[in-house]
Write an enzyme that holds these catalytic residues in place. Structure first.
Site, PDB file in Angstrom:
ATOM      1  N   ASP A  49      17.820  -1.486  29.591  1.00  0.00           N
ATOM      2  CA  ASP A  49      18.340  -2.466  29.151  1.00  0.00           C
ATOM      3  C   ASP A  49      19.335  -2.113  29.282  1.00  0.00           C
ATOM      4  OD1 ASP A  49      18.458  -5.651  30.237  1.00  0.00           O
ATOM      5  OD2 ASP A  49      17.745  -5.683  28.332  1.00  0.00           O
ATOM      6  N   CYS A  80       3.909 -20.877  37.335  1.00  0.00           N
ATOM      7  CA  CYS A  80       4.554 -20.763  36.187  1.00  0.00           C
ATOM      8  C   CYS A  80       5.453 -22.032  36.075  1.00  0.00           C
ATOM      9  CB  CYS A  80       5.958 -20.138  37.167  1.00  0.00           C
ATOM     10  SG  CYS A  80       7.600 -19.923  36.611  1.00  0.00           S
ATOM     11  N   CYS A 108      -2.239 -12.838  34.894  1.00  0.00           N
ATOM     12  CA  CYS A 108      -2.051 -11.796  35.872  1.00  0.00           C
ATOM     13  C   CYS A 108      -3.321 -10.819  36.075  1.00  0.00           C
ATOM     14  CB  CYS A 108      -0.790 -10.895  36.072  1.00  0.00           C
ATOM     15  SG  CYS A 108      -0.761  -9.447  37.047  1.00  0.00           S
TER      16      CYS A 108
HETATM   17  C1  B12 Z   1      18.393  -9.585  34.138  1.00  0.00           C
HETATM   18  C2  B12 Z   1      17.357  -8.892  33.697  1.00  0.00           C
HETATM   19  C3  B12 Z   1      16.270 -10.378  33.042  1.00  0.00           C
HETATM   20  C4  B12 Z   1      16.897 -11.839  33.876  1.00  0.00           C
HETATM   21  C5  B12 Z   1      15.517 -12.013  35.347  1.00  0.00           C
HETATM   22  C6  B12 Z   1      14.058 -11.688  35.528  1.00  0.00           C
HETATM   23  C7  B12 Z   1      14.279 -11.086  36.464  1.00  0.00           C
HETATM   24  N1  B12 Z   1      12.932 -10.760  37.367  1.00  0.00           N
HETATM   25  O1  B12 Z   1      15.032 -10.049  37.181  1.00  0.00           O
HETATM   26  C8  B12 Z   1      15.678 -12.589  32.942  1.00  0.00           C
HETATM   27  C9  B12 Z   1      16.226 -13.425  31.742  1.00  0.00           C
HETATM   28  C10 B12 Z   1      15.467 -14.247  33.475  1.00  0.00           C
HETATM   29  C11 B12 Z   1      14.797 -11.782  32.550  1.00  0.00           C
HETATM   30  C12 B12 Z   1      13.483 -11.829  31.827  1.00  0.00           C
HETATM   31  C13 B12 Z   1      12.408 -11.047  31.177  1.00  0.00           C
HETATM   32  N2  B12 Z   1      12.639  -9.668  31.653  1.00  0.00           N
HETATM   33 CO1  B12 Z   1      13.770  -9.058  32.143  1.00  0.00          CO
HETATM   34  N3  B12 Z   1      15.264  -8.203  32.442  1.00  0.00           N
HETATM   35  C14 B12 Z   1      16.332  -8.106  32.747  1.00  0.00           C
HETATM   36  C15 B12 Z   1      17.083  -6.933  33.743  1.00  0.00           C
HETATM   37  C16 B12 Z   1      18.371  -6.994  32.929  1.00  0.00           C
HETATM   38  C17 B12 Z   1      17.755  -6.826  35.082  1.00  0.00           C
HETATM   39  C18 B12 Z   1      16.977  -7.089  35.863  1.00  0.00           C
HETATM   40  C19 B12 Z   1      17.444  -7.244  37.747  1.00  0.00           C
HETATM   41  O2  B12 Z   1      18.796  -6.707  37.916  1.00  0.00           O
HETATM   42  N4  B12 Z   1      17.470  -8.423  38.047  1.00  0.00           N
HETATM   43  C20 B12 Z   1      17.669  -8.636  39.564  1.00  0.00           C
HETATM   44  C21 B12 Z   1      16.734  -8.377  40.042  1.00  0.00           C
HETATM   45  C22 B12 Z   1      17.548  -8.705  41.702  1.00  0.00           C
HETATM   46  O3  B12 Z   1      16.162  -6.934  40.346  1.00  0.00           O
HETATM   47  P1  B12 Z   1      14.794  -7.346  40.467  1.00  0.00           P
HETATM   48  O4  B12 Z   1      13.936  -8.551  40.143  1.00  0.00           O
HETATM   49  O5  B12 Z   1      15.199  -5.381  40.316  1.00  0.00           O
HETATM   50  O6  B12 Z   1      14.766  -7.083  42.046  1.00  0.00           O
HETATM   51  C23 B12 Z   1      14.459  -6.200  43.091  1.00  0.00           C
HETATM   52  C24 B12 Z   1      13.120  -7.021  44.067  1.00  0.00           C
HETATM   53  O7  B12 Z   1      12.961  -8.801  43.316  1.00  0.00           O
HETATM   54  C25 B12 Z   1      13.250  -6.422  45.267  1.00  0.00           C
HETATM   55  N5  B12 Z   1      13.262  -7.614  45.791  1.00  0.00           N
HETATM   56  C26 B12 Z   1      14.644  -9.051  46.055  1.00  0.00           C
HETATM   57  N6  B12 Z   1      13.792  -9.624  46.963  1.00  0.00           N
HETATM   58  C27 B12 Z   1      12.656  -8.955  47.975  1.00  0.00           C
HETATM   59  C28 B12 Z   1      12.231  -9.110  49.546  1.00  0.00           C
HETATM   60  C29 B12 Z   1      11.259  -8.219  49.753  1.00  0.00           C
HETATM   61  C30 B12 Z   1      11.203  -8.344  51.010  1.00  0.00           C
HETATM   62  C31 B12 Z   1      11.093  -7.306  48.728  1.00  0.00           C
HETATM   63  C32 B12 Z   1      10.226  -6.445  49.879  1.00  0.00           C
HETATM   64  C33 B12 Z   1      11.672  -6.831  47.618  1.00  0.00           C
HETATM   65  C34 B12 Z   1      12.750  -7.698  46.811  1.00  0.00           C
HETATM   66  O8  B12 Z   1      14.509  -5.728  45.337  1.00  0.00           O
HETATM   67  C35 B12 Z   1      15.314  -6.097  44.054  1.00  0.00           C
HETATM   68  C36 B12 Z   1      16.540  -4.996  43.609  1.00  0.00           C
HETATM   69  O9  B12 Z   1      15.687  -3.974  43.090  1.00  0.00           O
HETATM   70  C37 B12 Z   1      16.184  -5.953  33.350  1.00  0.00           C
HETATM   71  C38 B12 Z   1      16.427  -4.540  32.927  1.00  0.00           C
HETATM   72  C39 B12 Z   1      17.364  -3.118  34.362  1.00  0.00           C
HETATM   73  N7  B12 Z   1      18.453  -3.305  33.609  1.00  0.00           N
HETATM   74  O10 B12 Z   1      16.656  -3.133  34.934  1.00  0.00           O
HETATM   75  C40 B12 Z   1      14.971  -6.478  32.415  1.00  0.00           C
HETATM   76  C41 B12 Z   1      13.705  -6.413  32.705  1.00  0.00           C
HETATM   77  C42 B12 Z   1      13.157  -6.669  34.274  1.00  0.00           C
HETATM   78  N8  B12 Z   1      12.959  -7.519  31.917  1.00  0.00           N
HETATM   79  C43 B12 Z   1      12.041  -7.135  31.113  1.00  0.00           C
HETATM   80  C44 B12 Z   1      11.016  -8.470  30.592  1.00  0.00           C
HETATM   81  C45 B12 Z   1      10.272  -6.979  29.730  1.00  0.00           C
HETATM   82  C46 B12 Z   1      10.829  -9.448  31.041  1.00  0.00           C
HETATM   83  C47 B12 Z   1      10.735 -10.695  30.603  1.00  0.00           C
HETATM   84  C48 B12 Z   1       9.329 -10.376  30.564  1.00  0.00           C
HETATM   85  C49 B12 Z   1      10.966 -11.105  28.599  1.00  0.00           C
HETATM   86  C50 B12 Z   1       9.988 -12.144  27.966  1.00  0.00           C
HETATM   87  N9  B12 Z   1       8.203 -11.724  28.202  1.00  0.00           N
HETATM   88  O11 B12 Z   1      10.081 -13.800  28.249  1.00  0.00           O
HETATM   89  C51 B12 Z   1      10.750 -11.494  31.450  1.00  0.00           C
HETATM   90  C52 B12 Z   1      10.043 -11.340  32.594  1.00  0.00           C
HETATM   91  C53 B12 Z   1      10.617 -12.677  33.612  1.00  0.00           C
HETATM   92  C54 B12 Z   1      10.126 -11.942  35.092  1.00  0.00           C
HETATM   93  N10 B12 Z   1       8.942 -13.026  35.872  1.00  0.00           N
HETATM   94  O12 B12 Z   1      10.789 -11.168  35.361  1.00  0.00           O
HETATM   95  C55 B12 Z   1      11.619  -5.808  32.006  1.00  0.00           C
HETATM   96  C56 B12 Z   1      10.519  -5.773  32.767  1.00  0.00           C
HETATM   97  C57 B12 Z   1       9.542  -4.980  32.419  1.00  0.00           C
HETATM   98  C58 B12 Z   1       8.375  -4.580  33.455  1.00  0.00           C
HETATM   99  N11 B12 Z   1       7.434  -3.301  33.342  1.00  0.00           N
HETATM  100  O13 B12 Z   1       8.731  -4.017  34.415  1.00  0.00           O
HETATM  101  C59 B12 Z   1      12.763  -4.672  32.022  1.00  0.00           C
HETATM  102  C60 B12 Z   1      12.885  -3.807  32.990  1.00  0.00           C
HETATM  103  C61 B12 Z   1      13.741  -4.543  30.538  1.00  0.00           C
HETATM  104  C62 B12 Z   1      12.947  -2.770  30.235  1.00  0.00           C
HETATM  105  N12 B12 Z   1      14.020  -1.628  29.845  1.00  0.00           N
HETATM  106  O14 B12 Z   1      12.038  -3.283  29.376  1.00  0.00           O
HETATM  107  N13 B12 Z   1      15.019 -10.795  32.914  1.00  0.00           N
HETATM  108  S1  SF4 Z   2      -1.461  -9.218  40.502  1.00  0.00           S
HETATM  109 FE1  SF4 Z   2      -0.365 -10.148  39.187  1.00  0.00          FE
HETATM  110  S2  SF4 Z   2       2.155 -10.086  39.617  1.00  0.00           S
HETATM  111 FE2  SF4 Z   2       0.741 -10.091  41.635  1.00  0.00          FE
HETATM  112  S3  SF4 Z   2       0.229 -11.817  42.338  1.00  0.00           S
HETATM  113 FE3  SF4 Z   2      -1.334 -11.776  41.209  1.00  0.00          FE
HETATM  114  S4  SF4 Z   2      -0.450 -12.455  39.191  1.00  0.00           S
HETATM  115 FE4  SF4 Z   2       1.386 -12.110  40.743  1.00  0.00          FE
HETATM  116  S1  SF4 Z   3       6.124 -18.035  33.927  1.00  0.00           S
HETATM  117 FE1  SF4 Z   3       7.761 -15.672  34.223  1.00  0.00          FE
HETATM  118  S2  SF4 Z   3       9.651 -16.758  35.719  1.00  0.00           S
HETATM  119 FE2  SF4 Z   3       8.225 -19.085  34.844  1.00  0.00          FE
HETATM  120  S3  SF4 Z   3       8.975 -19.054  33.710  1.00  0.00           S
HETATM  121 FE3  SF4 Z   3       8.304 -17.930  32.741  1.00  0.00          FE
HETATM  122  S4  SF4 Z   3       9.025 -15.727  32.523  1.00  0.00           S
HETATM  123 FE4  SF4 Z   3       9.819 -16.804  34.521  1.00  0.00          FE
END
Ligand code: B12
Ligand code: SF4
Ligand code: SF4
Length: 320
Positions: A132, A196, A248
């Site tokens: 991160d 959510c 989950c």
């Molecule tokens: C920005 C960010 C956030 C943002 C956005 C969340 C998100 N889901 O992206 C906010 C502030 C909301 C957030 C919240 C949380 N976060 Co955060 N966050 C990040 C961060 C810095 C970047 C993630 C990112 O690039 N997001 C942008 C989206 C576009 O990326 P993505 O989800 O990877 O998207 C992929 C998929 O969605 C897929 N996709 C998209 N559309 C489609 C469509 C199809 C058809 C398919 C097949 C795929 C697909 O492709 C995308 C690109 O890879 C990472 C660290 C990092 N550098 O990766 C930590 C990270 C993801 N966070 C983390 C955590 C722990 C959390 C929280 C649980 C904290 C909490 N308890 O409050 C919450 C969870 C919320 C949630 N449900 O995701 C951990 C997750 C660990 C894990 N086990 O996955 C990370 C990895 C940090 C770490 N190093 O541990 N976070």
């Molecule tokens: S298995 Fe967990 S992450 Fe997958 S759809 Fe169900 S609640 Fe969501």
């Molecule tokens: S349930 Fe997950 S996606 Fe919804 S507000 Fe809470 S952390 Fe964000």
């Protein structure tokens, strides 16, 4: 057995010995498809005020922008689950990942140790580590390295420890044996999308940060008020949110972490919002040293607490 296989096995064993709970390796090839999803996410404005997400776009596509000559990406998972729960109906809940010390403090020295091991085993190799801390699609790399699958809730999941783990990434010029991606075990489940409180999971795997409680309570500057659509659905969270992980089914398979520093400080998983509003800056600094709760600053936490208190006042008025 090839040298590459032997060295990869040695690195994997060493990573587990460093204290990581899972390890995988991916080839450092460009992330074209994931990057397209990422661009769509940005274009739709789902990143809100997280302007750093708009920067270093090329590096997110191709890690060789971060480390020229990169050949492999090692991904590690660190379990943070501890066997505590939030009391029923609690107001002022802290997300599980933030009960103890900040992973930005705990993981980097562990990753440094892993980097050193790689450099020792593969003389002349270079490494860069992230948790991160840079423009790396950590979840995409975790999927590629077979560390877990991308859950519909946007978190990486494993069958043995659910999703209660942090990710760390080591990019290296060392040529290592890659793992196969893991199967997706979400199946027809939609529990996270249904639960959510703010409907932030707009489609499977896509979280609109601007609707997410985690974004508003952790990332938003203290002088910005939480919009009513989110404020009225905070569900008692004062810092972060775990609803989409709590529901989950795979998180029934959690196992406690070996890392004592992730245990709740003084057993605290909930902060009384009224106490927070009155908290003095010197007490805040002392109490939350090395804690993730420092991120929104005292002002941000107090804004969250005030929002919870005013939501409670509205609820009371509704009942009269
Ligand atoms: C920005 C960010 C956030 C943002 C956005 C969340 C998100 N889901 O992206 C906010 C502030 C909301 C957030 C919240 C949380 N976060 Co955060 N966050 C990040 C961060 C810095 C970047 C993630 C990112 O690039 N997001 C942008 C989206 C576009 O990326 P993505 O989800 O990877 O998207 C992929 C998929 O969605 C897929 N996709 C998209 N559309 C489609 C469509 C199809 C058809 C398919 C097949 C795929 C697909 O492709 C995308 C690109 O890879 C990472 C660290 C990092 N550098 O990766 C930590 C990270 C993801 N966070 C983390 C955590 C722990 C959390 C929280 C649980 C904290 C909490 N308890 O409050 C919450 C969870 C919320 C949630 N449900 O995701 C951990 C997750 C660990 C894990 N086990 O996955 C990370 C990895 C940090 C770490 N190093 O541990 N976070
Ligand atoms: S298995 Fe967990 S992450 Fe997958 S759809 Fe169900 S609640 Fe969501
Ligand atoms: S349930 Fe997950 S996606 Fe919804 S507000 Fe809470 S952390 Fe964000």
């Amino acid at each position: 057995m090839s040298d590459r296989r032997t060295i990869t096995d040695q690195i994997t064993e060493a990573a587990l010995a460093c204290g990581f709970d899972a390890v995988g390796v991916a080839r450092a090839e460009p992330c074209d498809e994931a990057w397209e999803h990422y661009r769509t996410w940005i274009d739709r404005g789902y990143h809100g005020a997280l302007s750093y997400m708009e920067r270093n776009i090329d590096a997110r596509r191709d890690v060789s922008h971060l480390l020229p000559g990169a050949r492999s990406v090692i991904v590690v998972a660190k379990n943070y689950y501890t066997p505590h729960i939030h009391p029923d109906g609690a107001v002022g809940k802290i997300a599980r990942y933030a009960w103890g010390d900040d992973y930005h403090v705990v993981l980097p020295p562990m990753l440094d140790e892993l980097c050193q091991i790689v450099q020792d085993l593969v003389p002349g190799s270079e490494t860069r580590r992230y948790t991160d801390t840079g423009p790396v699609l950590e979840k995409e790399w975790a999927v590629r390295a077979g560390v877990g699958w991308m859950g519909k809730n946007g978190n990486i999941l494993r069958r043995d420890i659910g999703s209660w783990f942090f990710l760390g990434v080591v990019i290296t010029t060392a040529d290592l044996e890659p793992n196969e991606p893991m199967d997706d075990y979400c199946g027809s489940c939609t529990a996270c999308l249904d639960a959510c409180p703010t409907k932030a999971i707009v489609e499977p795997m896509v979280v609109d940060a601007t609707k997410c409680i985690s974004y508003w309570t952790i990332e938003m500057k203290p002088d910005v008020e939480i919009p009513l659509t989110v404020a009225s659905n905070l569900d008692g969270w004062v810092f972060g949110c775990d609803v989409c992980q709590d529901v989950c089914p795979w998180n029934r398979f959690q196992t406690p972490t070996s890392e004592e520093r992730f245990s709740p400080r003084e057993g605290v998983t909930v902060l009384n919002p009224s106490d927070l509003v009155d908290l003095q800056p010197d007490v805040f600094v002392e109490r939350f040293r090395h804690s993730p709760l420092k991120r929104p600053k005292l002002g941000g936490l107090q804004r969250n607490a005030r929002t919870l208190l005013s939501a409670a006042t509205v609820d009371d008025a509704d009942r009269e």
